[in-house]
Design a protein around this motif. Structure first.
Motif, PDB file in Angstrom:
ATOM      1  N   UNK A 124       0.828  -1.204   0.000  1.00 43.08           N
ATOM      2  CA  UNK A 124       0.000   0.000   0.000  1.00 43.08           C
ATOM      3  C   UNK A 124       0.864   1.257   0.000  1.00 43.08           C
ATOM      4  N   UNK A 125       0.246   2.389  -0.330  1.00 38.76           N
ATOM      5  CA  UNK A 125       0.952   3.670  -0.293  1.00 38.76           C
ATOM      6  C   UNK A 125       1.451   3.978   1.115  1.00 38.76           C
ATOM      7  N   UNK A 126       0.649   3.635   2.107  1.00 38.21           N
ATOM      8  CA  UNK A 126       1.050   3.860   3.506  1.00 38.21           C
ATOM      9  C   UNK A 126       2.269   3.015   3.860  1.00 38.21           C
ATOM     10  N   UNK A 127       2.284   1.766   3.419  1.00 40.18           N
ATOM     11  CA  UNK A 127       3.432   0.895   3.684  1.00 40.18           C
ATOM     12  C   UNK A 127       4.691   1.424   2.992  1.00 40.18           C
ATOM     13  N   UNK A 128       4.527   1.932   1.776  1.00 35.52           N
ATOM     14  CA  UNK A 128       5.666   2.518   1.061  1.00 35.52           C
ATOM     15  C   UNK A 128       6.210   3.730   1.816  1.00 35.52           C
ATOM     16  N   UNK A 129       5.310   4.556   2.322  1.00 30.37           N
ATOM     17  CA  UNK A 129       5.722   5.747   3.071  1.00 30.37           C
ATOM     18  C   UNK A 129       6.511   5.348   4.316  1.00 30.37           C
ATOM     19  N   UNK A 130       6.019   4.356   5.050  1.00 33.87           N
ATOM     20  CA  UNK A 130       6.719   3.872   6.241  1.00 33.87           C
ATOM     21  C   UNK A 130       8.079   3.289   5.849  1.00 33.87           C
ATOM     22  N   UNK A 136      15.411   5.666   5.238  1.00 33.49           N
ATOM     23  CA  UNK A 136      16.126   6.921   5.483  1.00 33.49           C
ATOM     24  C   UNK A 136      16.733   6.927   6.879  1.00 33.49           C
ATOM     25  N   UNK A 137      15.986   6.461   7.867  1.00 31.58           N
ATOM     26  CA  UNK A 137      16.487   6.393   9.248  1.00 31.58           C
ATOM     27  C   UNK A 137      17.715   5.482   9.323  1.00 31.58           C
ATOM     28  N   UNK A 138      17.671   4.352   8.639  1.00 32.25           N
ATOM     29  CA  UNK A 138      18.811   3.420   8.642  1.00 32.25           C
ATOM     30  C   UNK A 138      20.032   4.090   8.039  1.00 32.25           C
ATOM     31  N   UNK A 139      19.848   4.773   6.895  1.00 31.09           N
ATOM     32  CA  UNK A 139      20.991   5.464   6.279  1.00 31.09           C
ATOM     33  C   UNK A 139      21.538   6.540   7.204  1.00 31.09           C
ATOM     34  N   UNK A 141      21.336   6.522  10.476  1.00 30.42           N
ATOM     35  CA  UNK A 141      21.999   5.804  11.575  1.00 30.42           C
ATOM     36  C   UNK A 141      23.420   5.391  11.173  1.00 30.42           C
ATOM     37  N   UNK A 142      23.588   5.103   9.895  1.00 33.73           N
ATOM     38  CA  UNK A 142      24.897   4.685   9.391  1.00 33.73           C
ATOM     39  C   UNK A 142      25.764   5.877   8.979  1.00 33.73           C
ATOM     40  N   UNK A 143      25.236   7.087   9.194  1.00 32.85           N
ATOM     41  CA  UNK A 143      26.012   8.288   8.880  1.00 32.85           C
ATOM     42  C   UNK A 143      25.949   8.694   7.423  1.00 32.85           C
ATOM     43  N   UNK A 144      24.939   8.211   6.697  1.00 34.30           N
ATOM     44  CA  UNK A 144      24.792   8.537   5.285  1.00 34.30           C
ATOM     45  C   UNK A 144      23.380   8.983   5.054  1.00 34.30           C
ATOM     46  N   UNK A 145      23.149  10.273   5.084  1.00 36.59           N
ATOM     47  CA  UNK A 145      21.793  10.807   5.027  1.00 36.59           C
ATOM     48  C   UNK A 145      21.334  11.209   3.639  1.00 36.59           C
ATOM     49  N   UNK A 146      21.801  10.522   2.625  1.00 36.88           N
ATOM     50  CA  UNK A 146      21.354  10.818   1.259  1.00 36.88           C
ATOM     51  C   UNK A 146      20.270   9.868   0.844  1.00 36.88           C
TER      52      UNK A 146
END
Length: 146
Positions: A124-130, A136-139, A141-146
């Motif tokens: 679903x669109x909601x699942x894609x948004x989550x 993004x949070x994982x990136x 957390x790994x110091x890569x915010x792109x």
């Protein structure tokens, strides 16, 4: 219910599955025989709508100079791009997409669109948004915010 894998392992397995799909159904299925990064580079150069530099490719894909250089050399050998030295600085080259590169890019775009439709099937669109927020949070957390 199966035991959940650690996120890093699950992401790695998903990435591997996507790479296998790309090799089998996209890059290995035609005469151009482009790698995934080569196909994505063609798409990037096309969408840029102006000549690019190796730095542009490096920054866009977050890859090392050696990787960008090898990718561009392979694309030039396959006559998908042309690299021309700049008058002011012979070390710096502008990258131009050839007509053949534009034709192949269109073919690959259709294949990648199909792959993305398969990946997103039943989500679903909601699942894609989550999902996008989590990735993004994982990136971050790994110091890569792109």
């Amino acid at each position: 219910m199966d035991k959940q894998l650690p996120l890093g392992r699950d992401i790695h397995l998903t990435s591997s599955a996507i790479e296998c799909y790309i090799s089998k159904n996209i890059t290995g299925s035609d005469s151009a025989k482009l790698t995934g990064i080569e196909a994505m580079t063609l798409s990037f150069l096309f969408e840029l709508k102006k000549p690019a530099t190796m730095r542009d490719v490096m920054d866009h894909f977050h890859i090392a100079k050696a990787t960008a250089s090898q990718t561009l050399t392979n694309l030039e050998r396959k006559e998908m791009i042309l690299q021309k030295s700049i008058e002011d600085d012979k070390r710096k080259k502008m990258i131009y997409l050839t007509e053949e590169g534009k034709i192949i890019k269109e073919s690959y775009d259709q294949k990648f669109d199909l792959m993305n439709a398969i990946i997103e099937e039943g989500i679903t669109d909601e699942e894609k948004e989550v999902f996008h927020k989590v990735v993004l949070r994982i990136r971050c957390n790994l110091g890569r915010d792109y």
